[in-house]
Design an enzyme around this catalytic site. Structure first.
Site, PDB file in Angstrom:
ATOM      1  N   GLU A 185      43.426  32.826  41.094  1.00 39.51           N
ATOM      2  CA  GLU A 185      44.013  33.364  42.329  1.00 39.51           C
ATOM      3  C   GLU A 185      44.512  32.237  43.238  1.00 39.51           C
ATOM      4  OE1 GLU A 185      40.908  35.988  43.787  1.00 39.51           O
ATOM      5  OE2 GLU A 185      41.882  37.670  42.807  1.00 39.51           O
ATOM      6  N   GLU A 263      41.552  42.159  37.338  1.00 36.10           N
ATOM      7  CA  GLU A 263      40.376  42.494  38.137  1.00 36.10           C
ATOM      8  C   GLU A 263      40.578  43.872  38.746  1.00 36.10           C
ATOM      9  OE1 GLU A 263      39.309  39.680  41.102  1.00 36.10           O
ATOM     10  OE2 GLU A 263      39.031  38.026  39.696  1.00 36.10           O
TER      11      GLU A 263
END
Length: 651
Positions: A185, A263
């Site tokens: 991320e 996710e």
């Protein structure tokens, strides 16, 4: 790196060898951009995966958790590799016991699960410092997660140890690792350093070759800085997000190939002082079914959360410092104790509509037990044990030094000085620039005076005579794992001020409390009359047998305030009964001695002990009881004190 060539063999043995060796050359996992799908060994493939972190689960329980994931219908497991868990000191590596990454890969293979590996170097994961080792901060000018040569040198050294270990486990080499994430991320990090990301991708290619699929993961807002040409782009989002809008955005960065949610949030994390997070079963299964109908590959974060044992929890920063609880239950389909939940059965039912689910029932919940109440005995206050907690003696300095400067990675450090003048009226002790990281327990001549806390409690009022001893015990509550772009140093970051006087001439005692608990207790100290109601940092303990069958259990500490607990020398983690929401600590059955053995529980209470110093072991957890919402403060007095739910991206 090319695979090693087999040794020379007699000519007649070669045909037999070719029949016996795994046909690694025929194994492949690739993107089929023409048909927007993955191909596994040339056949269309979609993974339905779940996250499980080996570092949050005792090794003896790995096989149990992985089997339950496979029986739930998953065909892959996704997990991080926390750098700081494996390289505690520069050049010192630990892959033993619960750190045996290769053993975990083997257990996943036995469970018939493919692996999606996320080796970092930064992982977030609500883990201490996002998985980066705190010894990096011994260089106070380092720029983390950038092209800073000091950071890259450390990363390169680490990956030159880690990646060759996993090379034989790549899918095309006969292993079960089908893909590897580059960083984590990164688009949520303001640095947006493409040179850094390109360096990482190049390093992965140099050490792992060109056949392994590399990917990035970002939230929708992070794709701009987190994606990288030549590395497959995936996205993450939860049940409440607009799936159509997010996948449309993903297509701008990855026009062809399978849609991937790396996710998909089955639950959420917990912070001390806020409510226990949950995600409803109908919302989670609706989102999963919709993604599977689109043909997307999905990883559910988390499928089994586990526990932040010891000092390993991370923290977030969104206007204030938010340390994460010991429990990482996450409201996941498999509970913290490893039990199937209604969420699991609902998800399994959805998965069965799209791919084959293994036959046979899931194992039932593990046996649980109640025990107690048990009364704890006072061992003595922390200052009594200072020679054992810091046998090498203190470090002296005019100004206080940080944890990092004295090479104290976790836990606690004691700061000591002496008053240079008498203070006859209650006078404020404070640390400028929010310089308490993270929580300070203040004592004058051994008497507990109060607490200073990062962002929240800024003053303690003291009195004392000339020469009085001032002790400040500093607790590291977990380094920031997400939500900040600055290094999170621990300890006293500025010299404390008493009234108008800057306090100097400090002694720092880096405390090795785990060593004391494991090797030194019980100590035969001179008996002294303990105070009627002990307060401040104090050790308590008890010994107890388990007379019946040993089961998983949950330690409940009614009336205790805040501290740390060890069972048979194992650091269970932090409790914070007075703040919540977590009220119990998970105790896995393997930590307890069976019938005939005496179990030793040691507790360090940091503030106030209940009138009856008792504990209980329960057969059910209590994770959702926030007792004191008034603990939510802000730095500025004119900022409204509203305990709103925090929406944080980043794992």
């Amino acid at each position: 790196m090319a695979p090693k060539k087999p040794p020379c063999l007699p000519f007649l043995l070669l045909p037999l060898l070719e029949l016996l060796l795994p046909q690694a050359d025929t194994r492949s996992f690739i993107v089929d951009p023409d048909h927007d799908r993955f191909l596994l060994d040339g056949a269309p493939f979609r993974y339905v995966s779940g996250s499980l972190h080996y570092f949050r689960v005792p090794r003896v329980l790995w096989a149990d958790r992985l089997l339950k994931m496979r029986l739930s219908g998953l065909n892959a497991v996704q997990f991080y590799v926390p750098w700081n868990y494996h390289e505690p000191e520069p050049g010192v590596f630990n892959f033993n016991g619960s750190r045996d990454l290769i053993a975990f890969l083997k257990e996943a293979a036995i469970a018939n699960l493919l692996v999606i590996l996320r080796p970092g170097p930064y992982i977030c994961a609500e883990w201490e410092m996002g998985g980066l080792p705190s010894w990096l901060l011994r260089n106070p000018n380092i720029h983390l997660r950038t092209s800073d040569p000091d950071f890259l040198d450390a990363v390169d050294s680490w990956f030159k140890v880690l990646l060759p270990k996993i090379y034989p486990w790549l899918y095309h080499n006969g292993g079960n690792i089908i893909s590897i994430q580059v960083e984590n991320e990164y688009g949520s990090y303001k640095a947006c350093d493409f040179s850094y990301m390109r360096h990482l991708a190049g390093l992965f290619r140099a050490l792992l070759g060109d056949k392994i699929l590399l990917f990035t993961t970002d939230g929708p807002e992070g794709l701009k800085c987190g994606s990288l040409q030549g590395v497959y782009t995936t996205i993450d989002f939860g049940p409440a997000d607009n799936m159509t809008k997010i996948f449309t955005l993903l297509r701008k960065y990855e026009p062809h190939g399978p849609l991937v949610n790396s996710e998909y949030y089955t639950g959420w994390l917990d912070y001390w002082g806020q409510n226990h997070s949950t995600r409803s079963v109908p919302a989670v299964i609706r989102g999963l079914e919709k993604m599977l109908k689109l043909g997307a590959s999905v990883n559910m974060y988390m499928f089994h959360g586990g526990t932040n044992f010891g000092y390993w929890n991370g923290a977030d920063e969104k206007g204030r410092f938010l340390p994460i609880t010991t429990s990482y239950d996450y409201d996941a389909p498999i509970s913290e104790a490893g039990d199937p939940t209604p969420k699991l059965f609902a998800l399994r039912n959805i998965i069965s509509k799209f791919q084959e689910v293994p036959l046979g029932p899931l194992p039932p919940p593990s046996p649980k037990m109640n025990l107690g109440p048990l009364t704890l005995q006072l061992d003595g206050d922390l200052l009594t044990f200072l020679d054992f907690l810091c046998p090498q003696g203190p470090i002296s300095s005019i100004l206080p030094m940080t944890f990092e400067a004295v090479k104290q990675d976790h836990g606690f450090m004691l700061y000591r000085t002496y008053l240079t003048h008498s203070v006859f009226e209650p006078t404020p002790l404070w640390v400028p620039n929010n310089g308490v990281h993270d929580r300070a327990y203040v004592m004058v001549d051994g008497v507990f005076q109060g607490v200073l806390e990062r962002n929240m409690r800024h003053k303690v009022f003291l009195m004392g005579n000339l020469g009085a001893r001032l002790d400040i015990l500093l607790e590291n509550m977990g380094r920031l794992s997400f939500g900040s772009n600055s290094s999170d140093f621990k300890g006293l970051l500025e010299p404390p001020i008493l009234g108008q006087t800057i306090l100097t001439r400090w002694m720092m005692f880096p405390l090795k409390i785990d060593n004391l608990v494991k090797w030194w207790f019980p100590l035969q100290l001179p008996k002294s009359s303990p105070p009627q109601t002990p307060s401040g940092p104090t050790f308590y303990s008890t010994k107890f047998p388990v007379l019946g069958p040993v089961g998983d259990t949950f330690l409940y500490l009614p009336g205790w305030t805040k501290g740390q607990v060890w069972i048979n020398g194992f650091n269970l983690g932090r409790y914070w009964t007075k703040r919540g929401p977590q009220q119990t600590l998970y105790v896995p059955r393997p930590l307890l001695f069976p019938r005939g053995g005496l179990n030793k529980l040691t507790l360090l209470e940091l503030e106030n002990v209940p009138p009856q110093p008792q504990i209980l072991f329960l057969d059910k957890p209590i994770l959702n009881s926030t007792l004191h919402k008034t603990y939510v403060y802000y730095l500025s007095a004119d900022t409204p004190s509203i305990s709103e739910p925090m929406e944080l991206s980043g794992h």
